[in-house]
Design a protein around this motif. Structure first.
Motif, short mmCIF file in Angstrom:
data_model
loop_
_atom_site.label_atom_id
_atom_site.label_comp_id
_atom_site.label_asym_id
_atom_site.label_seq_id
_atom_site.Cartn_x
_atom_site.Cartn_y
_atom_site.Cartn_z
N LEU A 1 0.62 -0.68 0.11
CA LEU A 1 0.16 0.17 -0.12
C LEU A 1 1.17 0.98 -0.13
O LEU A 1 1.34 1.64 1.18
CB LEU A 1 -0.33 -0.21 1.62
CG LEU A 1 -1.72 -1.07 0.92
CD1 LEU A 1 -2.65 -1.00 2.65
CD2 LEU A 1 -2.50 -1.66 0.10
N PHE B 1 1.37 -6.47 2.41
CA PHE B 1 0.93 -6.70 3.23
C PHE B 1 0.61 -8.16 2.57
O PHE B 1 0.85 -8.25 1.54
CB PHE B 1 -1.06 -6.52 3.57
CG PHE B 1 -1.13 -5.38 5.22
CD1 PHE B 1 -0.39 -5.62 5.72
CD2 PHE B 1 -0.59 -3.79 3.99
CE1 PHE B 1 -1.57 -3.97 6.11
CE2 PHE B 1 -0.50 -2.50 4.81
CZ PHE B 1 -0.43 -3.38 6.62
N ARG C 1 3.77 0.37 2.85
CA ARG C 1 3.39 -0.53 3.93
C ARG C 1 3.29 -2.73 3.30
O ARG C 1 2.08 -2.44 2.51
CB ARG C 1 1.97 -0.78 5.22
CG ARG C 1 2.66 0.53 5.59
CD ARG C 1 3.93 -0.16 7.31
NE ARG C 1 3.79 0.83 7.90
CZ ARG C 1 5.04 1.54 7.48
NH1 ARG C 1 5.88 1.76 7.43
NH2 ARG C 1 4.95 2.71 9.30
N LEU D 1 -8.15 -6.01 5.66
CA LEU D 1 -7.79 -4.69 5.13
C LEU D 1 -8.57 -4.33 4.90
O LEU D 1 -9.86 -3.69 4.49
CB LEU D 1 -7.16 -4.09 4.66
CG LEU D 1 -5.49 -5.02 3.98
CD1 LEU D 1 -4.87 -4.68 2.87
CD2 LEU D 1 -4.79 -4.59 5.55
N LEU E 1 -9.43 0.27 3.86
CA LEU E 1 -8.22 1.31 2.82
C LEU E 1 -9.15 2.46 3.11
O LEU E 1 -7.54 3.21 2.05
CB LEU E 1 -7.79 0.40 1.08
CG LEU E 1 -7.67 -0.76 1.04
CD1 LEU E 1 -7.71 -0.61 -0.21
CD2 LEU E 1 -6.83 -1.06 2.03
N ALA F 1 -4.61 -11.63 4.76
CA ALA F 1 -4.66 -10.03 5.53
C ALA F 1 -5.78 -9.67 5.27
O ALA F 1 -6.55 -10.08 4.23
CB ALA F 1 -3.42 -8.83 5.61
N LEU G 1 -6.28 6.43 4.26
CA LEU G 1 -5.42 6.15 4.70
C LEU G 1 -4.14 6.97 3.69
O LEU G 1 -2.97 6.99 4.06
CB LEU G 1 -4.80 4.84 4.36
CG LEU G 1 -5.36 3.61 5.02
CD1 LEU G 1 -5.54 1.69 4.78
CD2 LEU G 1 -5.32 3.68 7.12
#
Length: 76
Positions: free
Chosen positions: A30, A40, A38, A46, A48, A44, A51
């Motif tokens: 991301l 992932f 970051r 998430l 979004l 995972a 952010l």
């Protein structure tokens, strides 16, 4: 959504509003508007929104598969 190996796609926040996102396959980075990133991996979950993301990048050699789940408009 599928992101091919080594590909980068623009992040459009309106496409992800209210969605929970599962990484079903692969690894995704991301990328943030301030230059941060970051990573992932498969499994995972998430959220979004909010952010400051600009892109989603697949650093791997296999496609990334993202599955999004959100309430439909009929659900209120």
């Amino acid at each position: 959504m599928t992101i091919p190996a080594q590909a980068t796609v623009p992040f459009v926040e309106d496409d992800w509003v209210g969605a929970l996102v599962l990484i079903q396959q692969g690894t995704v980075d991301l990328c943030c508007s301030r230059g941060g990133r970051r990573r992932f991996v498969k499994g995972a979950v998430l959220f979004l929104n909010g952010l400051g993301l600009t892109e989603l990048h697949n650093p791997g050699v296999e496609d990334v598969v993202l599955v999004a789940l959100s309430r439909g408009a009929a659900d209120g």
